[in-house]
Every structure is written in structure tokens, then in C-alpha cells.
Design an enzyme around this catalytic site. Structure first.
Site, PDB file in Angstrom:
ATOM      1  CG  ASP B 100      -2.172   0.976   1.015  1.00 28.67           C
ATOM      2  OD1 ASP B 100      -1.991   1.684  -0.252  1.00 28.67           O
ATOM      3  OD2 ASP B 100      -3.081   1.256   1.869  1.00 28.67           O
ATOM      4  CB  CYS B 103      -0.426   3.184   3.624  1.00 27.20           C
ATOM      5  SG  CYS B 103      -1.777   2.992   4.824  1.00 27.20           S
ATOM      6  CG  ASN B 207      -4.788  -0.757   8.546  1.00 26.32           C
ATOM      7  OD1 ASN B 207      -5.051  -0.875   7.205  1.00 26.32           O
ATOM      8  ND2 ASN B 207      -3.649  -0.900   8.812  1.00 26.32           N
ATOM      9  CD  GLU B 211     -10.720   6.985  15.372  1.00 29.28           C
ATOM     10  OE1 GLU B 211     -10.925   5.530  14.998  1.00 29.28           O
ATOM     11  OE2 GLU B 211     -10.199   7.441  16.121  1.00 29.28           O
ATOM     12  CG  ASN B 334       3.379   1.661   4.270  1.00 23.92           C
ATOM     13  OD1 ASN B 334       3.789   1.664   4.992  1.00 23.92           O
ATOM     14  ND2 ASN B 334       2.323   0.764   3.338  1.00 23.92           N
ATOM     15  CB  SER B 394      -5.229   9.201  17.182  1.00 24.05           C
ATOM     16  OG  SER B 394      -6.037   7.712  16.856  1.00 24.05           O
ATOM     17  CG  HIS B 413       2.926   3.374  10.897  1.00 29.19           C
ATOM     18  ND1 HIS B 413       3.369   2.145  11.839  1.00 29.19           N
ATOM     19  CD2 HIS B 413       2.086   2.670  10.248  1.00 29.19           C
ATOM     20  CE1 HIS B 413       2.580   1.245  11.389  1.00 29.19           C
ATOM     21  NE2 HIS B 413       1.965   1.345  10.490  1.00 29.19           N
ATOM     22  N   GLY B 416       0.704  -0.484  16.054  1.00 29.60           N
ATOM     23  CA  GLY B 416       1.432  -1.665  15.686  1.00 29.60           C
ATOM     24  C   GLY B 416       0.480  -3.122  15.914  1.00 29.60           C
TER      25      GLY B 416
END
Lengths: 162, 490
Positions: B100, B103, B207, B211, B334, B394, B413, B416
Site C-alpha cells: 500500500d 498509505c 485497517n 474517525e 509507506n 490517537s 506510525h 502496531g
């Protein structure tokens, strides 16, 4: 064919009496992971969400997989071809006539044709991004084996990025 | 889970753990994992440290093979891995970026408070679920022509903003201003383009999420103000990437690199690390295609933010601009990029060198004053957006000088993963999880209960621990912490 877990991803372990058989079982495993089981088509006039026979009629698709240095690479290329068909055409593997061979340039090639059936709307269950080379194995056990008393067996493990 | 890792790991600092270069004959440098002592048991529970050691074997590696505190087992590179390679003598690896490509995270701020949103949260979440194309196999309302797609691949977020899917000022608040230089649409295969034609402006699955959050804690008032953030404020976080187009670019070039490894005689400890010299045809082509996919991802998140703005505008009966729904920032986690960094030169001297920095599940975290930080934040430092999981907090962090010196300016990031998707589903049912989250006051919209269970909070590490370890190691500092109110899962 069985599925095994990996922290971020998911793996497939498959067996086959020939390389082509192994590839076919890997395709079945991928399809089972990615596509919801479909109900059998109902008789004309019945109701329900099941797709009709017309919608489920398979299409025949020529195999298009890049050459690879070994059977492992060919397996990854084959699964990635099926993932591409699923995402762009909405077609899922149902059967195939395959031939895997090593050619004079030393590279392995997969040729043949597969029958792929259309996946109905909302028929996908998991997005499989790709088949990976990580932890990839294709092994040959000379026969006889319990699974194939008349000969040997190919075993493969491949991790899918989901 | 995989087998426990048995290799050597030596504590070399409060939150630093070294895998010595002597561990494997092929290692060209040591590995260094950033983690607090209480996180190490989890990290050793699978083969992620082995992957750190494997990356240290790649040709042209400069400095150490690094892993951030959210390290977990990936394929090839670990997730949370950072490694830099000499731009002349080193390699570039699709496995060091991931499938990805780009991402990443985007954060929108607002002028709204919890009191404004709470009474309308249910309707707002329903609207988001209707408006944001999400889930397995999702396609969006944007139908690109092939020439449009070629523009998206080169111009990224600017294409989206110019076509009405964003505001012109958005691009000034994105990493790389939403377009990585060096993209070449002709290096992206027809198959990848076909996958990208109908997916721009879609969230995807797994994932990925949108939000709605409320800022609960402010750790640095001055920086929070610089980022336009304050306690009690409503913000919206978007997590998505380059969709099928990026997956196909990675797939295509892994096959290319698989053959290139033989051509260049590269010895690899793991085939997923397939790579080619940066300056080879294969290396250049991959970078050009990867940059195109990265730009597609920035355009994608711009479109997703646009759908979010539309939903808010409808529910509050006011234009999105009047609601203050500005972009705070957008980060890739990424990606591979060419960056200039200080490296060891003659004994006792440092020199600037051009490096190809791979970040796979790691976020760039440049400090205040760095010329690559967008102008809006150059005086403050680069915002770092770190999602938790749908049941926890977050964060917005800020990059540091120490990160620039130690990790090529990189930090964590996310939380995990600690459990596989199948293990998560064995431990909790999606319907039960939905009830649990709603009991905590978190509204959930998801296309699939099974998909929801795969992303259950118990499948992830503790994000507070991850962020604290990064801060204790000096890689980033906390600015604000957000609590989830409503989650749209992909």
C-alpha cells in the site's frame, strides 16, 4: 488446503500431486479467502439474493503470468494474476487447464486457460492486496506419500497481504 | 503468532536495543530497535527482529537498520522499519515500501466542539457511511479517463483540488505538497492503471478508516496553537492509501526485482527484499512508478477529505469552510524518498549525502527549521499523525532534531499489530465488539462484522506505550491526544 495466521497477514498452505495441481489448489484457497460462498442458483420464479445461472456462468480467460526464475515465483505471479482478475473484472477462479514448465532460457512459464465465474455484488469478503515472496516455499517430496501413494507430492506455503 | 525470536538483543539506552552486526555474517551494519523495556517481550514474540537484521544485509545501507517502537512482523522489511541507502551505490526495494504505497494519515480540524457534535453524531456517522465509499471491492463516484489518471499520477493532490475535490490551500499542508517529484505515468503498468481508474476517492478495507475525534489532552499549548488545535475541538482523521493501483505497482516491480536480483548477483536473506541498484533501469523505473502511486494516494485522501467535508456541511447546514474544516496535515507512512542527510564522513567529520530513505510503517518527523517542512509549520516542526485503534487514543506529535540525527527524521506510525487477523477474530466477535465500543460512547459503522473483529483493539499494541517510547527516545514529542467518537471502518 489450509489457512495459517501471520501477524499482519494470512498464509495459505497447499498440496498437489503435480505443479499444476498445486497451483489449482492455491487458486481455490485464494478464492475461498476472498469470496463469500455463493448459494446455489434457485429455480426460476423463486425469490432471494442468490445470483441466477446467467450471472454465474463462467468465463474462459487465458492465463497471463510473468515468467519467473523458479516455481515459487511462478506461484506468486499466478495468485497475483487471480487477484487482479478479482479486482478489475470481478471474476473468481473456478477451474483451470494449466501447464507449468521451465523453458530453454531457464525461466518458468505458466500457460493455459482458466474458467472464472462472476462474483455477485457484495460477494467479496476480504481484499487480498497481493501474494508475497515472504516465507514462500514450494517443495517436492518424492513418493510414495500418504496423500499420493502412487507418487510424490508438491507442498507450498505463501503469505498473502490482506 | 510466529515463533519467538532467539537472536541477540542488547540494551544500549533507555529505549534502544541493538542487534549487533556480528549476529549474521551478511549484516553490513547493526540493527537498532526503539522500544521501552516493557514492550520488548511483545517484540520478541515473532520474527520482526530477524527482519531488522535482514535489512542490515542489503547493499549500500547507510547507518543502521532501524525499527520504530510499533515494529511488528511484516514481509521483507518489518513494519515500523526505516533504512537509508546511498543514492549512488545503494539499492531501492519495493519490499521496503510495502504494497500500500503511501498509505498514510490526514487530519482535518474544525471549529466544532463536543457539544456541537454529540447530538448529531448518529446522523453524521450515517451520512459518512453513505458518502464515503468503503469496504471490500468499493468503487467511487469519480470516473477517471486514462489521461486524467496520468495527471493524477504526476500531480497528486493538486489534481483533486483543481477538479473540485479539495481546496486550493489544502496542498500547502501536505507532506511533499501532495506530489512526490519524479513520477512517470508511463512506468505504471496498464494493469495498475486499470485498478486505479474506479477507485479514486475510496477508503478501501482492512485497517483503513475515517474517525471523528475530540481533542482530550494538550501537551504543548504553543505547538497545538501552531497546528490550529485546542482542547475540546473536534477533528477528523482519515487513513487510506493508493488502493489497488499501489498494490499492483508493488506486485509488478517485485517480479521485475526478482529477476534483477539474479542479474546483479545480489544475495538476499529474504526474497521479499528483492531490490535493484538505485541507479539501474529497474531501480529508476520502480521509483518513477512508486512516486506515481504515492501521488495517487495523496489525491485519494484529498477526495476522501472532500466527502467528509460534504457530510459535515449537510449535517450542520453550513458550508465546510464556515465549519473550519481545514487540513492540519497529511503524512505518508509507506514510502521511499530521496533526502539529504548528514552522514559520517572522514573521521570526526560529518557530510551531507543524498540517500534513498525507505519508511515502511514509519512516519517522517522533521524538526522545526527543516527546509522540507511545509512553510506553514516550518517554525513549529512537522506534525506527525499517529492513529491508535478504534477503541483508544490517537495523537498529533511533532518531529525533533534528535530524530533527524538518529533515524533519518523518522518516528512511529501507529499502535502496531500484535495479533494476526485470524487470531483477533478467534478472540472477539464483530457484533460483540460493536456493542463494547458503543458502550464506551464510540459509534461504529462497518460493512462487515468480521472485518471489524480483525481490527479489534486487542489486536494492537498500546498506542500510549508506543508514543511514550518514541518520546523517551527523543524521536518525537506529543502535542495533543484525541479520543474517538465515531469510526467508519473500511
Amino acid at each position: 488446503m489450509r489457512v495459517f495466521g501471520h501477524t499482519a497477514d494470512i498464509g495459505l498452505a497447499v498440496r498437489g500431486t503435480t505443479l499444476e495441481d498445486l497451483f489449482a489448489w492455491a487458486a481455490v484457497g485464494l478464492t475461498r479467502l476472498a469470496v463469500r460462498p455463493q448459494r446455489r442458483p434457485r429455480a426460476a420464479g423463486s425469490t432471494g439474493e442468490a445470483a441466477g445461472p446467467q450471472a454465474l456462468a463462467p468465463r474462459r480467460i487465458p492465463v497471463s503470468v510473468p515468467p519467473a526464475p523458479d516455481p515459487e515465483g511462478l506461484l506468486v505471479g499466478w495468485l497475483n494474476f487471480l487477484i487482479y482478475l478479482l479486482e478489475t473484472e470481478g471474476l473468481a477462479y473456478s477451474a483451470g487447464t494449466l501447464r507449468a514448465r521451465r523453458e530453454t532460457d531457464g525461466l518458468w512459464r505458466l500457460t493455459g486457460e482458466l474458467a472464472a465465474r462472476p462474483v455477485p455484488p457484495r460477494g467479496l469478503r476480504t481484499t487480498v492486496k497481493a501474494a508475497t515472496y515472504h516465507g514462500l516455499r514450494v517443495e517436492w517430496s518424492p513418493g510414495p506419500t500418504p496423500e499420493n501413494p502412487g507418487g510424490g507430492l508438491f507442498r507450498a506455503r505463501v503469505i498473502l497481504d490482506v | 503468532m510466529g515463533d519467538e525470536w532467539k537472536g541477540p538483543l542488547r540494551q544500549v539506552g533507555e529505549c534502544r536495543w541493538e542487534i549487533p552486526a556480528s549476529y549474521k555474517k551478511a549484516m553490513r551494519t547493526s540493527g537498532l530497535i526503539y522500544a521501552s523495556p516493557e514492550m520488548v517481550k511483545d517484540i520478541l514474540s515473532d520474527q520482526a527482529p530477524e527482519q531488522v537484521a535482514n535489512v542490515a544485509c542489503l547493499p549500500g545501507v547507510v547507518g543502521l537498520s532501524l525499527a520504530m517502537p510499533d515494529i511488528h512482523w511484516g514481509y521483507g522489511f518489518p513494519i515500523g522499519g526505516v533504512a537509508a541507502f546511498d543514492a549512488e551505490e545503494g539499492i531501492i526495494s519495493p519490499g521496503g515500501v510495502g504494497y500500500d504505497i503511501n498509505c498514510g494519515m490526514r487530519l482535518l480540524r474544525s471549529d466544532l466542539t463536543l457539544d456541537d457534535v454529540a447530538p448529531r453524531l448518529n446522523d453524521l456517522m450515517d451520512d459518512l457511511a453513505q458518502t464515503v465509499p468503503a469496504g471490500v471491492g468499493s468503487e467511487g463516484p469519480i470516473k477517471l479517463s486514462r489521461s486524467d489518471l496520468a495527471d493524477v499520477l504526476v500531480r497528486g493532490a493538486a489534481w483533486a483540488a483543481e477538479h473540485g475535490y479539495g481546496w486550493p490551500e489544502d496542498v500547502g499542508r501536505l507532506e511533499e505538497r501532495g506530489a512526490l517529484a519524479g513520477a512517470d505515468a508511463t512506468k505504471v503498468s496498464g494493469e495498475a492503471k486499470k485498478r486505479g481508474l474506479r477507485q479514486l476517492g475510496t477508503l478501501g478495507s482492512g485497517n483503513h478508516f475515517v474517525e471523528i475525534q475530540v481533542i482530550e489532552d494538550v501537551y504543548d499549548l504553543v505547538l497545538a496553537r501552531a497546528f490550529g488545535l485546542a482542547k475540546g475541538q473536534i477533528v477528523v482523521m482519515v487513513h487510506s492509501g493508493s488502493r489497488g493501483l499501489g498494490h499492483q505497482v508493488c506486485t509488478d516491480y517485485l517480479a521485475v526485482m526478482d529477476l534483477a536480483v539474479q542479474r546483479y548477483g545480489t544475495n538476499l536473506p529474504d526474497r521479499q527484499l528483492a531490490c535493484a541498484p538505485v541507479r539501474s533501469d529497474e531501480g529508476r523505473d520502480y521509483f518513477a512508478a512508486m512516486a506515481g502511486a504515492a501521488n495517487y494516494a495523496w489525491a485519494n485522501r484529498t477526495c476522501l477529505a472532500h466527502w467528509v467535508r460534504e457530510a459535515f456541511a449537510r449535517q450542520f447546514g453550513r458550508p465546510a469552510r464556515a465549519l473550519g474544516l481545514d487540513v492540519v496535515y497529511d503524512v505518508a507512512h509507506n514510502i521511499a524518498k530521496f533526502e539529504k542527510h548528514e552522514v559520517a564522513g572522514e573521521p570526526g567529520l560529518r557530510r551531507k549525502a543524498l540517500l534513498c530513505v525507505h519508511r515502511k510503517g514509519a512516519t517522517r518527523a522533521f524538526p522545526a527549521g527543516h527546509p522540507d517542512v511545509v512553510e506553514a509549520y516550518r517554525a513549529a516542526g512537522q506534525p506527525v499523525l499517529v492513529p491508535g485503534n478504534m477503541g483508544t487514543h490517537s495523537y498529533v506529535l511533532v518531529g525533533t532534531e534528535q530524530a533527524l540525527a538518529e533515524t533519518w527524521g523518522s518516528t512511529c506510525h501507529g499502535a502496531g499489530r500484535r495479533l494476526s487477523r485470524s487470531a483477533a477474530k478467534r478472540q472477539v466477535r464483530g457484533s460483540e465488539l460493536r456493542r463494547q465500543l458503543e458502550a464506551q460512547g464510540i459509534q461504529v459503522r462497518s460493512h462487515s462484522d468480521a472485518g471489524l473483529a480483525e481490527e479489534a483493539p486487542l489486536a494492537y499494541k498500546d498506542v500510549d506505550q508506543v508514543v511514550n517510547a518514541a518520546e523517551r527516545a527523543g524521536l518525537s514529542r506529543r502535542v495533543v491526544r484525541m479520543r474517538p467518537l465515531g469510526v467508519l471502518k473500511g
